[in-house]
Scaffold this active site. Structure first.
Site, mmCIF file in Angstrom:
data_model
loop_
_atom_site.group_PDB
_atom_site.id
_atom_site.type_symbol
_atom_site.label_atom_id
_atom_site.label_comp_id
_atom_site.label_asym_id
_atom_site.label_seq_id
_atom_site.Cartn_x
_atom_site.Cartn_y
_atom_site.Cartn_z
ATOM 1 N N HIS A 1 0.836 -1.197 0.000
ATOM 2 C CA HIS A 1 0.000 0.000 0.000
ATOM 3 C C HIS A 1 0.878 1.256 0.000
ATOM 4 C CE1 HIS A 1 -2.738 -2.900 2.281
ATOM 5 N NE2 HIS A 1 -3.471 -2.574 1.252
ATOM 6 N N GLN B 1 -17.917 -7.227 -1.410
ATOM 7 C CA GLN B 1 -16.980 -8.013 -2.215
ATOM 8 C C GLN B 1 -16.573 -9.325 -1.543
ATOM 9 O OE1 GLN B 1 -13.946 -4.777 -2.150
ATOM 10 N NE2 GLN B 1 -12.481 -6.458 -2.055
ATOM 11 N N GLN C 1 -8.331 -7.804 -10.804
ATOM 12 C CA GLN C 1 -9.070 -6.665 -10.251
ATOM 13 C C GLN C 1 -8.672 -5.382 -10.972
ATOM 14 O OE1 GLN C 1 -9.753 -5.786 -5.891
ATOM 15 N NE2 GLN C 1 -7.886 -4.603 -6.166
ATOM 16 N N ARG D 1 -3.782 -10.143 4.054
ATOM 17 C CA ARG D 1 -4.127 -11.496 4.494
ATOM 18 C C ARG D 1 -2.923 -12.238 5.075
ATOM 19 N NH1 ARG D 1 -9.211 -13.349 2.736
ATOM 20 N NH2 ARG D 1 -10.140 -11.925 1.253
HETATM 21 P P1 AMP Z 1 -6.372 -4.115 -0.352
HETATM 22 O O1 AMP Z 1 -6.231 -3.282 0.865
HETATM 23 O O2 AMP Z 1 -5.876 -5.512 -0.204
HETATM 24 O O3 AMP Z 1 -7.757 -4.030 -0.956
HETATM 25 O O4 AMP Z 1 -5.406 -3.471 -1.436
HETATM 26 C C1 AMP Z 1 -5.463 -2.119 -1.761
HETATM 27 C C2 AMP Z 1 -4.576 -1.878 -2.958
HETATM 28 O O5 AMP Z 1 -3.241 -2.249 -2.650
HETATM 29 C C3 AMP Z 1 -4.996 -2.716 -4.182
HETATM 30 O O6 AMP Z 1 -4.893 -1.913 -5.335
HETATM 31 C C4 AMP Z 1 -3.969 -3.821 -4.177
HETATM 32 O O7 AMP Z 1 -3.711 -4.359 -5.450
HETATM 33 C C5 AMP Z 1 -2.731 -3.085 -3.662
HETATM 34 N N1 AMP Z 1 -1.749 -4.039 -3.122
HETATM 35 C C6 AMP Z 1 -1.980 -5.035 -2.234
HETATM 36 N N2 AMP Z 1 -0.849 -5.746 -2.016
HETATM 37 C C7 AMP Z 1 0.102 -5.186 -2.798
HETATM 38 C C8 AMP Z 1 1.487 -5.469 -3.028
HETATM 39 N N3 AMP Z 1 2.116 -6.474 -2.415
HETATM 40 N N4 AMP Z 1 2.161 -4.699 -3.901
HETATM 41 C C9 AMP Z 1 1.543 -3.663 -4.535
HETATM 42 N N5 AMP Z 1 0.247 -3.345 -4.362
HETATM 43 C C10 AMP Z 1 -0.467 -4.084 -3.513
#
Ligand code: AMP
Length: 280
Positions: free
Chosen positions: A43, A67, A159, A192
């Site tokens: 993030h 979702q 996504q 996760r």
């Molecule tokens: P989430 O909080 O899991 O919904 O993720 C929020 C955003 O962070 C989404 O656009 C994800 O694709 C991105 N994201 C999650 N993990 C990573 C990672 N390891 N590297 C880059 N972006 C990430």
């Protein structure tokens, strides 16, 4: 004077749509990073990119119930709001949007969002209703925030493609794909991962490394899909995991691919009840 300067650089926490509308009135060139919280370096990399490319940056923290195709998964999803705010403050983000469900879902949709039958592959196939929920929340957040750019990770590649396609058709907003951030063991960072114990984190790292090696060897295989099916079975036995898919698909349309160029390997698996996804 110092007090004013300090106030000016302070991060604004927006708790509802009123706060949001007030704060964003007259803000242009806004970069938006949507998240479900439990922030990590993945993030953070999106936020840093948004800060570089845009005048102001807003991060949303909202665990979107629509979702989750499984109630227990929604309940179990890690939440670390206090730590998230500390991270965002350190990064000098301009705005944090912390909406309640009613702020986002304040109107009923006339027509439900539908995923094209051709797109019902990978996670869309295994998590019924998941991407409909993602597109719904992204539509609503984009409509509320009206950003110039949205920054999203390639870690969630399917996504990213679906959201980019949907949002860029409907709004002036650009959706920017950002590279996947990994830990020292090559495991893609994910909220996760907070649900895994130390032993499982090592296993997940080993699986990621294995797929990087696999990708290198794939060029020489005559029948890539047969090869991947064999490797899927091997992974399940070696690491005691339940693999939902291990597939080579093209980067643009996610069609099954027979060559490694312009393609990626996609994996989803359950490790000790935690569902992980990655692409290579
Ligand atoms: P989430 O909080 O899991 O919904 O993720 C929020 C955003 O962070 C989404 O656009 C994800 O694709 C991105 N994201 C999650 N993990 C990573 C990672 N390891 N590297 C880059 N972006 C990430």
């Amino acid at each position: 004077m110092f007090y004013l300067l300090k106030r000016n650089i302070q991060m604004k926490i927006l708790l509802n749509n009123n706060d949001l509308n007030e704060a964003l009135n007259n803000v242009s060139k806004l970069g938006f990073v949507p998240t479900m919280g439990s922030l990590h370096e993945g993030h953070i990399s999106l936020i840093k990119k948004a800060k570089k490319e845009c005048k102001k940056t807003i991060v949303s923290i909202f665990v979107n119930p629509t979702q989750f195709n499984n109630k227990n998964d929604y309940k179990k999803y890690p939440r670390n709001y206090k730590n998230d705010l500390l991270i965002l403050k350190k990064l000098k983000v301009n705005f944090v949007f912390f909406p309640k469900k009613d702020d986002v879902y304040y109107y009923k949709r006339k027509f439900p969002i539908k995923i094209n039958p051709n797109d019902q592959v990978l996670c869309a196939k295994f998590r019924k209703g998941h991407f409909e929920g993602v597109l719904d929340v992204m539509d609503r957040l984009t409509n509320l925030i009206k950003p110039s750019k949205i920054f999203m990770g390639k870690k969630d590649y399917q996504q990213l493609l679906l959201v980019k396609n949907f949002i860029e058709k409907k709004y002036k907003t650009k959706v920017i794909g950002c590279k996947t951030i990994r830990d020292k063991n090559k495991l893609a960072l994910s909220s996760r991962n907070y649900l895994l114990n130390a032993k499982d984190l090592i296993i997940a790292g080993k699986i990621a490394k294995k797929i990087f090696v696999l990708k290198k060897s794939i060029k020489d295989k005559k029948n890539i899909n047969k090869f991947l099916l064999k490797e899927k079975n091997k992974l399940q036995k070696t690491f005691n995991i339940d693999v939902q898919y291990l597939e080579l698909r093209d980067k643009k349309k996610l069609l099954i691919s027979k060559k490694i160029s312009k393609s990626k390997i996609f994996i989803s698996y359950y490790l000790n009840g935690v569902r992980l996804i990655d692409n290579f």
